[in-house]
Structures are given as structure tokens and as C-alpha cells.
Scaffold this active site. Sequence first.
Site, PDB file in Angstrom:
ATOM      1  N   PHE A   1       0.519  -0.883  -0.246  1.00  0.00           N
ATOM      2  CA  PHE A   1      -0.432  -0.301  -0.158  1.00  0.00           C
ATOM      3  C   PHE A   1       0.873   1.511  -0.027  1.00  0.00           C
ATOM      4  O   PHE A   1       1.158   2.014  -0.875  1.00  0.00           O
ATOM      5  CB  PHE A   1      -0.877   0.028   1.779  1.00  0.00           C
ATOM      6  CG  PHE A   1      -1.365   1.463   1.576  1.00  0.00           C
ATOM      7  CD1 PHE A   1      -1.798   1.468   2.908  1.00  0.00           C
ATOM      8  CD2 PHE A   1      -2.677   1.818   0.630  1.00  0.00           C
ATOM      9  CE1 PHE A   1      -2.800   2.930   3.239  1.00  0.00           C
ATOM     10  CE2 PHE A   1      -3.213   2.922   0.763  1.00  0.00           C
ATOM     11  CZ  PHE A   1      -3.601   3.327   2.214  1.00  0.00           C
TER      12      PHE A   1
ATOM     13  N   ASN B   1       1.489 -10.025   1.008  1.00  0.00           N
ATOM     14  CA  ASN B   1       1.146  -8.861   1.174  1.00  0.00           C
ATOM     15  C   ASN B   1       0.272  -7.985   0.324  1.00  0.00           C
ATOM     16  O   ASN B   1      -0.043  -6.823   0.125  1.00  0.00           O
ATOM     17  CB  ASN B   1       1.118  -8.222   2.358  1.00  0.00           C
ATOM     18  CG  ASN B   1      -0.150  -7.367   3.320  1.00  0.00           C
ATOM     19  OD1 ASN B   1      -1.100  -7.755   3.082  1.00  0.00           O
ATOM     20  ND2 ASN B   1      -0.169  -6.689   4.229  1.00  0.00           N
TER      21      ASN B   1
ATOM     22  N   SER C   1       6.995   4.026  12.857  1.00  0.00           N
ATOM     23  CA  SER C   1       5.583   4.009  13.340  1.00  0.00           C
ATOM     24  C   SER C   1       5.479   4.897  14.678  1.00  0.00           C
ATOM     25  O   SER C   1       6.156   4.633  15.508  1.00  0.00           O
ATOM     26  CB  SER C   1       4.783   2.864  13.187  1.00  0.00           C
ATOM     27  OG  SER C   1       3.951   2.791  13.949  1.00  0.00           O
TER      28      SER C   1
ATOM     29  N   TYR D   1       4.719  -6.469  17.030  1.00  0.00           N
ATOM     30  CA  TYR D   1       5.090  -5.349  15.764  1.00  0.00           C
ATOM     31  C   TYR D   1       5.434  -3.563  16.093  1.00  0.00           C
ATOM     32  O   TYR D   1       6.443  -3.717  15.579  1.00  0.00           O
ATOM     33  CB  TYR D   1       3.696  -4.835  14.620  1.00  0.00           C
ATOM     34  CG  TYR D   1       3.618  -3.865  13.967  1.00  0.00           C
ATOM     35  CD1 TYR D   1       2.763  -2.541  14.572  1.00  0.00           C
ATOM     36  CD2 TYR D   1       4.069  -4.072  13.035  1.00  0.00           C
ATOM     37  CE1 TYR D   1       2.514  -1.354  14.287  1.00  0.00           C
ATOM     38  CE2 TYR D   1       3.447  -2.324  12.171  1.00  0.00           C
ATOM     39  CZ  TYR D   1       3.214  -1.615  12.565  1.00  0.00           C
ATOM     40  OH  TYR D   1       3.627  -0.392  11.714  1.00  0.00           O
TER      41      TYR D   1
ATOM     42  N   LYS E   1       9.657  -2.727  15.632  1.00  0.00           N
ATOM     43  CA  LYS E   1      10.168  -0.699  14.844  1.00  0.00           C
ATOM     44  C   LYS E   1      10.789  -0.342  15.476  1.00  0.00           C
ATOM     45  O   LYS E   1      11.612   0.321  15.172  1.00  0.00           O
ATOM     46  CB  LYS E   1       8.565  -0.377  14.496  1.00  0.00           C
ATOM     47  CG  LYS E   1       7.576  -0.895  13.551  1.00  0.00           C
ATOM     48  CD  LYS E   1       7.902  -0.693  11.778  1.00  0.00           C
ATOM     49  CE  LYS E   1       7.200  -1.312  11.508  1.00  0.00           C
ATOM     50  NZ  LYS E   1       7.672  -1.210  10.300  1.00  0.00           N
TER      51      LYS E   1
HETATM   52  C1  WQD Z   1      -8.423   4.013  14.453  1.00  0.00           C
HETATM   53  C2  WQD Z   1      -9.337   3.792  14.851  1.00  0.00           C
HETATM   54  C3  WQD Z   1     -10.158   2.441  16.319  1.00  0.00           C
HETATM   55  C4  WQD Z   1     -11.552   0.000  12.741  1.00  0.00           C
HETATM   56  C5  WQD Z   1      -3.141   0.960  13.700  1.00  0.00           C
HETATM   57  C6  WQD Z   1      -1.530   0.680  14.044  1.00  0.00           C
HETATM   58  C7  WQD Z   1      -0.705   1.834  13.554  1.00  0.00           C
HETATM   59  C8  WQD Z   1      -0.417   1.151  11.704  1.00  0.00           C
HETATM   60  C9  WQD Z   1      -1.744   1.364  11.258  1.00  0.00           C
HETATM   61  C10 WQD Z   1       0.425  -0.206  11.335  1.00  0.00           C
HETATM   62  C11 WQD Z   1      -9.141   3.264  16.176  1.00  0.00           C
HETATM   63  C12 WQD Z   1     -10.817   2.518  15.258  1.00  0.00           C
HETATM   64  C13 WQD Z   1     -10.940   0.872  13.464  1.00  0.00           C
HETATM   65  C14 WQD Z   1     -13.139  -0.241  13.017  1.00  0.00           C
HETATM   66  C15 WQD Z   1     -12.748   1.533  14.318  1.00  0.00           C
HETATM   67  N1  WQD Z   1      -0.240   0.270  11.860  1.00  0.00           N
HETATM   68  N2  WQD Z   1     -11.962   1.254  14.446  1.00  0.00           N
HETATM   69  N3  WQD Z   1     -13.702   0.363  14.390  1.00  0.00           N
HETATM   70  O1  WQD Z   1      -4.948   1.303  15.985  1.00  0.00           O
HETATM   71  O2  WQD Z   1      -5.080   3.588  15.092  1.00  0.00           O
HETATM   72  O3  WQD Z   1      -3.483   2.527  13.873  1.00  0.00           O
HETATM   73  O4  WQD Z   1      -2.917   1.004  12.434  1.00  0.00           O
HETATM   74  O5  WQD Z   1       1.646   0.839  10.094  1.00  0.00           O
HETATM   75  O6  WQD Z   1       0.913   1.542  14.291  1.00  0.00           O
HETATM   76  O7  WQD Z   1      -1.523   0.573  15.760  1.00  0.00           O
HETATM   77  O8  WQD Z   1      -5.893   2.340  13.053  1.00  0.00           O
HETATM   78  O9  WQD Z   1      -7.253   2.312  11.151  1.00  0.00           O
HETATM   79  O10 WQD Z   1      -7.171   0.208  13.808  1.00  0.00           O
HETATM   80  O11 WQD Z   1      -7.955   2.609  13.516  1.00  0.00           O
HETATM   81  O12 WQD Z   1     -14.247   2.183  15.447  1.00  0.00           O
HETATM   82  O13 WQD Z   1     -13.843  -1.272  12.388  1.00  0.00           O
HETATM   83  O14 WQD Z   1     -10.778   3.319  14.660  1.00  0.00           O
HETATM   84  O15 WQD Z   1     -10.626   1.735  17.709  1.00  0.00           O
HETATM   85  O16 WQD Z   1      -9.678   3.899  17.723  1.00  0.00           O
HETATM   86  P1  WQD Z   1      -4.896   2.606  14.603  1.00  0.00           P
HETATM   87  P2  WQD Z   1      -7.128   1.829  12.936  1.00  0.00           P
END
Ligand code: WQD
Length: 337
Positions: free
Chosen positions: A13, A37, A126, A151, A155
Site C-alpha cells: 500500500f 501481502n 510508526s 509489531y 519498529k
Molecule cells: C483507527 C481508529 C479504532 C476499525 C494502527 C496501528 C498503527 C498503524 C495504523 C500499521 C481506532 C477505530 C477501527 C473499526 C473502529 N499500523 N476503528 N472500527 O489502531 O490507530 O493504528 O494502524 O502501520 O501502527 O497501531 O488504526 O485504523 O485500526 O484504528 O472504530 O472497524 O478507528 O478503534 O480508534 P490504529 P486503525
Amino acid sequence: MERTILLTGGAGFIGSHVAVELLQQGCRVIIADDLSNSCEDVVQRIGAITGREPIFYQTDVADRAALERVFAAEPVEAVVHLAGYKAVGESVQKPLMYYRNNLDSTLTLLEVMDAHDVRQIIFSSSATVYGEKNPIPYTEQMPTGGCTNPYGWTKYMIEQMLKDLAASDPRWSAVCLRYFNPVGAHESGLIGEAPNGIPNNLMPYVTQTAAGIRKELTVFGGDYPTPDGTCMRDFIHVVDLARGHAAALEYARRESGWIAINLGSGRPSSVLELVHTFQEANDIPVPHRVGDRREGDLASYYADATRAKELLDWQTEKTLADMCRDSWRWQQNSQGK
Ligand code: WQD
């Protein structure tokens, strides 16, 4: 003389968008990706966008002989290291797979780079390295560690490897780019985020719900200490992120040593704000309900983006609505494949 840049994990991506940006800036782009992936037709789609295909090697970066063949064949001047497993939840279930893959591939890459006198590296780090205790907004001088999953620890450990390497040999230039929440897709709709299976991340779940692939989005938690009760995140358009990598390559060409730089907008948005913006920008409903919190989520975090502006002359330009429009176009064009 055009520069030859190697992107490990460049069919993914983030990597595919970095490839587009570098090709459009006149670089020659080499992609080494094991396709664990991602899929190879991304290479052709990058060519369709830019008019020039990257040179593709299907390669496990941890496979030293295979990586040696790439460096022997190509006049690599710098590396953007994006190859690595990145699913937070999977890393908790399979920690050894994450440590073996993410650390082995990096150690092999650094040894082969050194053997070929290539010592400029941009590392895909990250914001997760900031852990849970730092005040927001995060600045690069803050202590890192206290990661909440393997993970994140990989990093953190790779940042440390690069710091020690640069301290041992001043010929190295290592830039650790700390991503916040990359979302969106190239405006062509030809490349974007294509998670395998049920998406963990918010935006692909939103687009699949809007497309009817998922029945309903669950907003994880409505009782956080934030303006609307839902989590706050620093969403950044993947094209802005890609431009940040191009700027970091220029910086690494001029400077030596180790440095960490946040790539974020510096403007947090809530989960509900993103959902509402998506519905308005695309004029399409996203069935959703507020449910229980997700284990491990922080209420709010976002970047202090000052250093990127000062050192890279880079800042985000695209809006949340741009992210929502571009993500939706990608979903419609590809059904996420
Ligand atoms: C964002 C917000 C969820 C899904 C992670 C990794 C980070 C990077 C980016 C890799 C949160 C909410 C999510 C859903 C929801 N990963 N959510 N319903 O957790 O901030 O970061 O992804 O590089 O290292 O930690 O991203 O998109 O999973 O969640 O409400 O079905 O959206 O609770 O608050 P996150 P996310």
C-alpha cells in the site's frame, strides 16, 4: 543522472504510492517484494499511472543470496525499507514470526547495503514506537518504547539498530519516518489499500461497508474522553506520505547520521468525524453503530509535525475529504483487490 532507488516491500500500500512519486520525480525505481501481502499486477498499475514501470524482483528481503543478486544487477543509490509484517493483532498471536521476519530482513538488508557501499536508508517506522505514556502531540525528542505489541517492538528495535549503525559509521544516513494513520489512495483509483480478509484498519472497513461487502461498521468505543467520545487519530493521505518519503531521500542524500521524523498532519480527527466526512464527501451512507472499545486502543494521539516542515520542507496538503473520496474511488474500481 537519474537516481536508482530500491523499495523493499514496494508492491504494498505505502510502497506503491512511494514508487509512483519517485518515478514522477524522475528516479529509476527497483521493487523487491515477496508478494506475501501484495500482488504483482501493482507493478503494471504503477506503470499505467506514471508511464514507466518499476523493475520488479520477487524477493524475500531476508534471503541474502536473492538480495545480493538485486544489488549486483542494479546501481542502487538509496533504499526505502518498507518490507515487513504490519498487523498489530497478528503480531500478538505470532510474535516469533514477526520478530524473525521484520528483524531478519532488516539485518540482511543492512549487511548487503554495507557490502555494496549503499548507506542511505529511509525506514518505514510508526507512531506506535511512542508507546502509551507520552503527552500529545508527539514530538520526536520524546522517549520511545513501552510498545504494546510485537509489531510495535519490531519498529522500535529497527530504529535502535539504525541508530547504533549510524553512530558506528558516519558514512550512514538513516531517516526513520514515524507514520501516523495512512489512509486514502492515488486519485487514479488504480492503487490503494488491499487488506487480506476482514480489515483491521478503519478506512478499508468503512469503504467495504459503504460497498455493501460488510453489513455495518462498529465504532469501537463512544465513551472516550474526547469531544464526541470516539477515538482521535492523525489521518494522513498516503500520497502526502509518499511525498514525505521523496523529501526524506533528498535529506538523506545531503546529511549523515540518524534521525526520526513524524509524518502526520498535526490535526487529529475522530472516528465519527471520518465516518461523517466519508458519507458527505461521497454522498453514500455507511451503516454504523457505536460498540465496545477495542482492547489496546489509545483515546487520542497525533503528530507534532514541526520537524518535517523544518528539515524536509514537507507538510500534508490533502484533506480528510480528499482521503475519503480517494479511498471510495479505489474501493469502487477494485472492490479492494
Ligand atoms: C483507527 C481508529 C479504532 C476499525 C494502527 C496501528 C498503527 C498503524 C495504523 C500499521 C481506532 C477505530 C477501527 C473499526 C473502529 N499500523 N476503528 N472500527 O489502531 O490507530 O493504528 O494502524 O502501520 O501502527 O497501531 O488504526 O485504523 O485500526 O484504528 O472504530 O472497524 O478507528 O478503534 O480508534 P490504529 P486503525
